[in-house]
Scaffold this motif. Structure first.
Motif, short mmCIF file in Angstrom:
data_model
loop_
_atom_site.label_atom_id
_atom_site.label_comp_id
_atom_site.label_asym_id
_atom_site.label_seq_id
_atom_site.Cartn_x
_atom_site.Cartn_y
_atom_site.Cartn_z
N GLU A 57 -1.26 -0.17 -12.30
CA GLU A 57 -0.44 -0.32 -11.08
C GLU A 57 -1.27 -0.86 -9.93
O GLU A 57 -0.83 -1.77 -9.20
CB GLU A 57 0.17 1.04 -10.71
N LYS A 58 -2.48 -0.35 -9.77
CA LYS A 58 -3.36 -0.83 -8.71
C LYS A 58 -3.71 -2.30 -8.90
O LYS A 58 -3.71 -3.08 -7.92
CB LYS A 58 -4.65 0.01 -8.69
N VAL A 59 -4.00 -2.69 -10.14
CA VAL A 59 -4.35 -4.09 -10.42
C VAL A 59 -3.17 -5.01 -10.16
O VAL A 59 -3.32 -6.10 -9.58
CB VAL A 59 -4.84 -4.23 -11.88
N VAL A 60 -1.98 -4.59 -10.58
CA VAL A 60 -0.78 -5.41 -10.38
C VAL A 60 -0.50 -5.60 -8.89
O VAL A 60 -0.22 -6.72 -8.42
CB VAL A 60 0.44 -4.78 -11.09
N VAL A 61 -0.58 -4.53 -8.13
CA VAL A 61 -0.34 -4.62 -6.68
C VAL A 61 -1.39 -5.53 -6.03
O VAL A 61 -1.06 -6.37 -5.18
CB VAL A 61 -0.36 -3.22 -6.04
N ALA A 62 -2.66 -5.39 -6.43
CA ALA A 62 -3.72 -6.24 -5.87
C ALA A 62 -3.49 -7.71 -6.23
O ALA A 62 -3.70 -8.61 -5.40
CB ALA A 62 -5.08 -5.77 -6.37
N ALA A 63 -3.03 -7.95 -7.47
CA ALA A 63 -2.77 -9.33 -7.91
C ALA A 63 -1.62 -9.94 -7.12
O ALA A 63 -1.67 -11.12 -6.74
CB ALA A 63 -2.47 -9.36 -9.40
N ILE A 64 -0.57 -9.16 -6.89
CA ILE A 64 0.57 -9.66 -6.12
C ILE A 64 0.15 -9.99 -4.69
O ILE A 64 0.54 -11.03 -4.14
CB ILE A 64 1.71 -8.62 -6.12
N GLU B 143 0.83 -1.20 0.00
CA GLU B 143 0.00 0.00 0.00
C GLU B 143 0.87 1.26 0.00
O GLU B 143 0.51 2.26 -0.63
CB GLU B 143 -0.93 0.00 1.21
N MET B 144 1.98 1.22 0.72
CA MET B 144 2.89 2.37 0.73
C MET B 144 3.45 2.63 -0.65
O MET B 144 3.48 3.77 -1.13
CB MET B 144 4.04 2.10 1.72
N PHE B 145 3.90 1.56 -1.32
CA PHE B 145 4.44 1.69 -2.67
C PHE B 145 3.38 2.27 -3.61
O PHE B 145 3.66 3.19 -4.40
CB PHE B 145 4.90 0.32 -3.17
N SER B 146 2.16 1.74 -3.52
CA SER B 146 1.09 2.18 -4.40
C SER B 146 0.73 3.65 -4.14
O SER B 146 0.46 4.40 -5.09
CB SER B 146 -0.15 1.30 -4.19
N PHE B 147 0.73 4.06 -2.89
CA PHE B 147 0.44 5.46 -2.55
C PHE B 147 1.44 6.40 -3.20
O PHE B 147 1.07 7.41 -3.81
CB PHE B 147 0.43 5.64 -1.03
N PHE B 148 2.72 6.08 -3.04
CA PHE B 148 3.76 6.91 -3.65
C PHE B 148 3.60 6.96 -5.17
O PHE B 148 3.67 8.04 -5.78
CB PHE B 148 5.15 6.35 -3.31
#
Length: 524
Positions: free
Chosen positions: A505-512, A448-453
């Motif tokens: 980016e949001k989809v990739v982070v959610a998938a990971i 979440e931190m990575f995605s926020f930045f």
């Protein structure tokens, strides 16, 4: 550990404190203070206050309504609505103002369709665009509290025969008092410091951020910019103080007993109507610039074409997109590491220096991006990093570090405090405990931190507008450049490109995250 604390304190001193002190030291000059007495400043100040006050009322009430719909009705698709309501956060504020012009301007699609004679330029356009920009954060602040409210008082009220309106007035609103106050101040500060929306639809109405932008960027009058920046810092500081005071007391009120929501025809019908209206109001402008980006010639010929993509990349969209990706990735990686290190020291090491680090980290919440950008321009002008990617990375890192830091701080505070003591007894160092225990335990927070930045670096325009050059300019700033050249289709496509990038980016982070949880379940 001692050297690390000193290094981090020096970083915040050099990157936050000294630039701001240097900028505001210009106020010692009597000629600079004369800015406060000019008619332009007085008019801009009144305009900013009026716009911010109206938008705050509208955004907070709409956010409260949607939070109630998602938490107190039995409508279907709540998770879908919750996601859709936050989509406007994935595009720059410039795009919101631009989309309103395409939709409701003098040659707007809806204007021509309904043969309307209205004008959105000025106060109406700024309020509507600011609502699109400020509603999602206000909604998240209220919704995240309301969905954890205890159902017990409502069950007792039902037994006593207390009507639902009275329950809302005497149970719900008192429970939400602090979140509503925090949301109101945060929305006010967000709107009053934004220049993207009023720059696009303000017309003859000039707000303080636009006046600051025109003087500092257009006329290179940094003294006037510093004076206005000082004024813009005031509401942001007040919002910061309110947020800090409210947050500490609110967390203890979260409980686990949820609501047993049974179908109710009238209530659920109201919920569906409200959800559809607000969602359409938020997404219609975004859908408009998506349509315009593929129009042959807006507004004369809306026939779909892919030619605008090639035109936009010919105008430099590709290179600026790469710039934004580079800045976003570097800031996301460095910012996540830095925020996590600071959070580890403040949450698990302690000491006087840890308290200073915590104060320095959360204080960056009180500095608007437009003020931070100007302070960096004045502090680092002529240095080795001025005019390079380094200063853009640094200003974004400082601008957005507070929220990821608080995410990490809250997560690390919940992990067993005795880990380090046990590790010391077994001869295991802090670094090994962090890498082998704490990082896996807080992996979702790190994501979440990575995605926020990343998302914020892709959409920000405030701080970087004072520091970028034609070689390192982020993609978001290309929106105004193309619009000024009347390449509206290309400008719209740039906004679509930013939106698609953030969605991916949001989809990739959610998938990971989902894959990681699946692997953990299998291993058990």
């Amino acid at each position: 550990m001692g050297l690390l604390k000193i290094a981090l304190l020096l970083f915040f001193l050099l990157a936050v404190v000294l630039p701001l002190v240097g900028m505001f030291s210009r106020l010692a000059d009597p000629q600079v203070r004369e800015v406060f007495g000019t008619p332009a400043f007085a008019s801009a100040c009144v305009n900013s206050l009026v716009v911010a006050a109206i938008t705050t009322v509208v955004s907070v009430l709409a956010a409260l309504l949607m939070s109630w719909v998602l938490c107190r009705t039995a409508i279907q698709g709540k998770s879908v609505f919750a996601v859709l309501l936050t989509v406007p956060m994935l595009v720059p504020s410039l795009a919101h103002g631009m989309s309103l012009v395409y939709l409701l301007g003098s040659n707007g699609i809806l204007t021509n369709l309904l043969h309307g004679s209205w004008s959105i330029y000025g106060f109406p356009g700024i309020v509507m665009g600011s609502f699109l920009y400020s509603f999602p954060p206000a909604f998240l602040m209220i919704y995240d509290v309301m969905r954890y409210e205890d159902a017990t008082p409502y069950q007792a009220a039902d037994v006593l025969g207390i009507p639902k309106p009275s329950q809302f007035a005497h149970i719900t609103l008192p429970f939400l008092r602090k979140p509503l106050i925090s949301a109101a101040f945060a929305t006010f500060a967000l709107v009053i410091t934004d220049y993207g929306v009023p720059l696009m639809v303000g017309g003859k109405v000039t707000t303080l951020p636009v006046l600051m932008y025109q003087n500092a960027v257009g006329l290179l009058d940094f003294d006037t910019g510093a004076a206005i920046g000082f004024v813009l810092l005031i509401p942001a500081v007040i919002d910061f103080l309110v947020d800090v005071l409210a947050r500490d007391r609110a967390s203890a009120r979260y409980v686990s007993r949820g609501f047993d929501l049974k179908p109710n025809a009238v209530r659920d019908a109201v919920g569906y109507v409200a959800a559809v209206i607000v969602t359409l109001a938020l997404l219609a402008p975004i859908a408009t610039f998506c349509m315009v980006s593929f129009a042959t010639k807006y507004p004369l010929d809306l026939t779909p074409t892919l030619a605008n993509i090639g035109r936009a990349f010919t105008m430099g969209a590709g290179s600026y997109w790469v710039n934004s990706l580079f800045i976003a990735f570097v800031v996301s990686i460095l910012g996540t590491i830095l925020a996590y290190l600071v959070a580890y020291i403040t949450a698990r090491v302690g000491g006087v220096s840890a308290r200073l680090l915590h104060l320095a980290s959360v204080t960056t919440l009180a500095v608007p991006g437009i003020v931070l950008g100007l302070s960096f321009a004045l502090a680092f002008k002529g240095s080795l990093i001025y005019g390079t990617f380094a200063i853009l990375i640094l200003v974004n890192l400082v601008h957005f570090i507070a929220s990821p830091y608080l995410m990490a701080y809250n997560s690390l505070s919940k992990v067993n405090k005795n880990l380090e003591a046990v590790g010391q007894t077994l001869g295991v160092g802090r670094a090994r405990i962090v890498l082998d225990v704490l990082v896996p335990a807080t992996a979702d927070t790190i994501a979440e931190m990575f995605s926020f930045f990343f998302v914020n670096c892709m959409v920000t325009i405030s701080a970087v507008s004072f520091l970028s050059t034609t070689l390192d300019m982020p993609l978001a700033l290309l929106v105004t450049d193309l619009d000024a050249q009347r390449l509206v289709e290309c400008s719209a496509f740039v906004s679509v490109l930013i939106l698609v990038t953030n969605v991916i980016e949001k989809v990739v982070v959610a998938a990971i995250r989902r894959y990681r949880h699946t692997q953990q379940s299998v291993s058990r």
